[in-house]
Write a protein that holds these residues in place. Structure first.
Motif, PDB file in Angstrom:
ATOM      1  N   LYS A 364       0.839  -1.208   0.000  1.00 43.70           N
ATOM      2  CA  LYS A 364       0.000   0.000   0.000  1.00 43.70           C
ATOM      3  C   LYS A 364       0.872   1.256   0.000  1.00 43.70           C
ATOM      4  CE  LYS A 364      -3.835   0.346   0.202  1.00 43.70           C
ATOM      5  NZ  LYS A 364      -4.868   0.632  -0.821  1.00 43.70           N
ATOM      6  N   LEU A 365       1.912   1.268   0.821  1.00 42.79           N
ATOM      7  CA  LEU A 365       2.764   2.457   0.905  1.00 42.79           C
ATOM      8  C   LEU A 365       3.508   2.725  -0.401  1.00 42.79           C
ATOM      9  CD1 LEU A 365       4.149   2.178   4.548  1.00 42.79           C
ATOM     10  CD2 LEU A 365       2.734   4.027   3.620  1.00 42.79           C
ATOM     11  N   ARG A 366       3.931   1.680  -1.093  1.00 45.92           N
ATOM     12  CA  ARG A 366       4.574   1.892  -2.400  1.00 45.92           C
ATOM     13  C   ARG A 366       3.628   2.628  -3.343  1.00 45.92           C
ATOM     14  NH1 ARG A 366       7.220  -3.070  -1.469  1.00 45.92           N
ATOM     15  NH2 ARG A 366       5.484  -4.264  -2.326  1.00 45.92           N
ATOM     16  N   ASN A 367       2.377   2.246  -3.330  1.00 46.75           N
ATOM     17  CA  ASN A 367       1.394   2.904  -4.201  1.00 46.75           C
ATOM     18  C   ASN A 367       1.076   4.315  -3.714  1.00 46.75           C
ATOM     19  OD1 ASN A 367       1.137   0.719  -5.966  1.00 46.75           O
ATOM     20  ND2 ASN A 367      -0.506  -0.217  -4.776  1.00 46.75           N
ATOM     21  N   LEU A 368       0.942   4.484  -2.417  1.00 45.44           N
ATOM     22  CA  LEU A 368       0.613   5.799  -1.862  1.00 45.44           C
ATOM     23  C   LEU A 368       1.732   6.812  -2.108  1.00 45.44           C
ATOM     24  CD1 LEU A 368      -0.960   4.727   1.556  1.00 45.44           C
ATOM     25  CD2 LEU A 368      -2.170   5.897  -0.290  1.00 45.44           C
ATOM     26  N   SER A 371       3.093   9.083  -5.834  1.00 45.36           N
ATOM     27  CA  SER A 371       2.793  10.447  -6.271  1.00 45.36           C
ATOM     28  C   SER A 371       3.555  11.503  -5.470  1.00 45.36           C
ATOM     29  CB  SER A 371       1.287  10.713  -6.170  1.00 45.36           C
ATOM     30  OG  SER A 371       0.845  10.606  -4.827  1.00 45.36           O
ATOM     31  N   LYS A 372       4.448  11.055  -4.572  1.00 42.61           N
ATOM     32  CA  LYS A 372       5.265  11.943  -3.740  1.00 42.61           C
ATOM     33  C   LYS A 372       4.421  12.984  -3.001  1.00 42.61           C
ATOM     34  CE  LYS A 372       9.308  11.345  -6.717  1.00 42.61           C
ATOM     35  NZ  LYS A 372       9.767  10.190  -5.893  1.00 42.61           N
ATOM     36  N   PRO A 373       3.499  12.522  -2.194  1.00 41.59           N
ATOM     37  CA  PRO A 373       2.619  13.461  -1.478  1.00 41.59           C
ATOM     38  C   PRO A 373       3.333  14.131  -0.313  1.00 41.59           C
ATOM     39  CG  PRO A 373       2.211  11.228  -0.731  1.00 41.59           C
ATOM     40  CD  PRO A 373       3.212  11.116  -1.855  1.00 41.59           C
ATOM     41  N   GLU A 374       2.817  15.279   0.090  1.00 37.23           N
ATOM     42  CA  GLU A 374       3.294  15.922   1.303  1.00 37.23           C
ATOM     43  C   GLU A 374       2.753  15.196   2.538  1.00 37.23           C
ATOM     44  OE1 GLU A 374       2.769  20.278   1.270  1.00 37.23           O
ATOM     45  OE2 GLU A 374       2.150  20.005  -0.823  1.00 37.23           O
ATOM     46  N   VAL A 375       1.525  14.700   2.409  1.00 33.37           N
ATOM     47  CA  VAL A 375       0.845  14.037   3.522  1.00 33.37           C
ATOM     48  C   VAL A 375       0.022  12.875   2.967  1.00 33.37           C
ATOM     49  CG1 VAL A 375      -0.738  14.326   5.478  1.00 33.37           C
ATOM     50  CG2 VAL A 375       0.627  16.263   4.710  1.00 33.37           C
ATOM     51  N   THR A 391       6.567   4.506   7.129  1.00 32.60           N
ATOM     52  CA  THR A 391       6.961   5.637   6.286  1.00 32.60           C
ATOM     53  C   THR A 391       7.332   6.847   7.133  1.00 32.60           C
ATOM     54  OG1 THR A 391       6.238   7.106   4.487  1.00 32.60           O
ATOM     55  CG2 THR A 391       4.566   6.435   6.072  1.00 32.60           C
ATOM     56  N   THR A 392       8.164   7.719   6.560  1.00 34.96           N
ATOM     57  CA  THR A 392       8.466   8.995   7.211  1.00 34.96           C
ATOM     58  C   THR A 392       7.536  10.102   6.732  1.00 34.96           C
ATOM     59  OG1 THR A 392      10.124   9.479   5.504  1.00 34.96           O
ATOM     60  CG2 THR A 392      10.892   8.407   7.530  1.00 34.96           C
ATOM     61  N   THR A 393       6.748   9.825   5.692  1.00 36.88           N
ATOM     62  CA  THR A 393       5.743  10.793   5.241  1.00 36.88           C
ATOM     63  C   THR A 393       4.662  10.905   6.305  1.00 36.88           C
ATOM     64  OG1 THR A 393       6.122  10.137   2.943  1.00 36.88           O
ATOM     65  CG2 THR A 393       4.088  11.358   3.411  1.00 36.88           C
ATOM     66  N   PRO A 394       4.275  12.109   6.718  1.00 38.55           N
ATOM     67  CA  PRO A 394       3.230  12.228   7.741  1.00 38.55           C
ATOM     68  C   PRO A 394       1.927  11.568   7.304  1.00 38.55           C
ATOM     69  CG  PRO A 394       4.318  14.330   7.385  1.00 38.55           C
ATOM     70  CD  PRO A 394       4.800  13.422   6.297  1.00 38.55           C
ATOM     71  N   VAL A 395       1.312  10.846   8.225  1.00 41.25           N
ATOM     72  CA  VAL A 395       0.015  10.212   7.981  1.00 41.25           C
ATOM     73  C   VAL A 395      -0.970  10.811   8.968  1.00 41.25           C
ATOM     74  CG1 VAL A 395      -1.264   8.051   7.799  1.00 41.25           C
ATOM     75  CG2 VAL A 395       1.194   8.081   7.297  1.00 41.25           C
ATOM     76  N   LYS A 396      -2.036  11.434   8.461  1.00 36.19           N
ATOM     77  CA  LYS A 396      -2.976  12.151   9.313  1.00 36.19           C
ATOM     78  C   LYS A 396      -4.418  11.804   8.960  1.00 36.19           C
ATOM     79  CE  LYS A 396       0.054  16.233   9.584  1.00 36.19           C
ATOM     80  NZ  LYS A 396       0.474  16.006  10.967  1.00 36.19           N
ATOM     81  N   HIS A 397      -5.299  12.137   9.878  1.00 38.42           N
ATOM     82  CA  HIS A 397      -6.735  12.064   9.594  1.00 38.42           C
ATOM     83  C   HIS A 397      -7.108  13.268   8.732  1.00 38.42           C
ATOM     84  CE1 HIS A 397     -11.089  11.962  10.147  1.00 38.42           C
ATOM     85  NE2 HIS A 397     -10.973  10.778  10.723  1.00 38.42           N
TER      86      HIS A 397
END
Length: 419
Positions: A364-368, A371-375, A391-397
């Motif tokens: 899932k993270l490879r796909n997410l 697109s190189k998202p900020e969040v 991941t080190t990419t922030p994951v938020k609600h």
């Protein structure tokens, strides 16, 4: 599908439900194509059609085996198969019936009993879980990686609004979310307060019942549901407009109260009313879209990728609402490839089936992150914690984006908030 249920089940409420569900299945196999565990393992018995066959055998009197139990345990209960099924097979309900009977026939090893018993007795009880989580967060830097994955870094939650509004909605605080990510419910309260809606928490409400129910302590899960109904009912009678869910897993369960307690004469009518009032946050905030656009007053320009939890898109059949609302305020929202597939969190699944769970998370993270998202945004505490562990990419609600935008519009973002 033709059935010939055994005497021990055929005249029971569960047997009647199971037979109705089984008769809808036409063996088409569409469900297999969208089953995450079948995609990983390639075994027919680790897909919905195979598991339905196993449950049918048990209900017709064939003794369950350890292998039967293992194949049912590996199911995420993501209900992707229900979305895919052209015949409307309610697989999730059948699985609950089958798992309970199989567990009655196949005693679990002691280690499994201890682990499952710990989960169903610790997680739903805030009085036990909250101090355990605080201790875990304090010790997090020195804990093994496996434990760090389950313990999010302590977060600032800001201030709960104190303004009284004529419009009131109930909020399910939940069992693990208040200590793991208190900022989610605080952000929701601030966003709705800005829209002149007051969120109220019933002090005696607790776990939605899903944890115990799906660990085959169905009586315990039903008691959790009855407790919530008792806690909410005075507020319902006082005119609460809705019961707001910020965790889609809880929402999927509470919307089932009417079905799960239909046999309980003392609670059936109240449970049905509770289910009718229950709404995911993504069903409520789009009604305020124009007001939110006006209050935020700018195009945010943030680049995010949206992970719709299975309990939202398959359990509640809600799609497109979050993306539409965020885009209206200028957020660049992407959906990843295979967005219909589970991230592997699935309640307690990441603890009970870690190998499969982490394979699904990494896929899932490879796909997410393609697109190189900020969040990365989602809508369920389990998904948020599980994804963040990889991941080190922030994951938020997703509601936190709106909360931050409204605070910035008022030039009142607290120092370090949501860093």
């Amino acid at each position: 599908m033709q059935t010939n249920l055994a005497d021990f089940i055929k005249d029971t409420r569960e047997g009647q439900q199971a037979e109705e569900i089984l008769r809808k299945c036409v063996h088409c196999g569409f469900c297999t194509a969208t089953c995450p565990t079948y995609q990983l393992l390639g075994d027919e018995l680790d897909g919905p059609r195979g598991r339905i066959y196993l449950i049918k055998q048990v209900l017709e009197g064939k003794p369950a085996t350890v292998k039967t139990q293992q194949h049912l345990d590996r199911c995420l209960t993501c209900r992707n198969c229900e979305t895919t099924c052209p015949s409307g097979v309610q697989y999730g309900r059948l699985l609950d019936i089958g798992r309970k009977i199989v567990d009655e026939q196949v005693p679990r090893p002691l280690a499994q009993q201890v682990l499952r018993g710990t989960l169903k007795n610790l997680l739903p009880r805030k009085a036990l879980f909250n101090p355990a989580m605080k201790l875990g967060q304090a010790l997090r830097p020195v804990l093994p990686k496996a434990l760090q994955n389950k313990i999010p870094v302590a977060q600032q939650c800001g201030v709960w609004p104190q303004t009284q509004h004529p419009r009131k909605m109930l909020l399910l605080d939940g069992c693990v979310q208040p200590s793991m990510s208190p900022n989610i419910n605080f952000a929701t309260a601030r966003v709705l307060d800005a829209l002149a809606v007051q969120l109220v928490i019933a002090p005696k409400a607790g776990c939605c019942g899903a944890i115990r129910y799906h660990l085959n302590d169905q009586d315990g899960g039903l008691n959790d549901m009855r407790n919530n109904i008792d806690a909410w009912w005075p507020y319902v009678e006082a005119g609460a407009e809705a019961i707001v869910m910020t965790a889609s897993g809880c929402g999927s369960t509470v919307k089932e109260y009417g079905h799960l307690l239909a046999h309980d004469a003392a609670y059936a009518d109240k449970a049905r009313r509770i289910s009718e009032l229950t709404r995911d946050l993504s069903e409520i905030l789009p009604e305020f879209e124009a007001e939110l656009v006006q209050k935020i007053g700018q195009q945010l320009g943030q680049r995010v990728v949206w992970h719709p939890p299975c309990t939202l898109q398959h359990g509640q059949q809600i799609r497109g609402k979050v993306e539409g609302l965020l885009r209206s305020v200028g957020v660049d929202v992407k959906l990843c490839a295979d967005s219909h597939l589970c991230c592997g969190s699935a309640g307690t699944y990441s603890v009970l089936q870690p190998e499969l769970s982490y394979q699904l998370r990494d896929n899932k993270l490879r796909n997410l992150e393609a697109s190189k998202p900020e969040v990365i945004l989602s809508a369920n505490i389990g998904c948020l914690t599980h994804l963040q562990s990889g991941t080190t990419t922030p994951v938020k609600h997703w509601v936190e984006v709106l909360d931050q935008a409204l605070l910035q519009a008022k030039d009142a973002v607290p120092a370090g908030y949501l860093d």
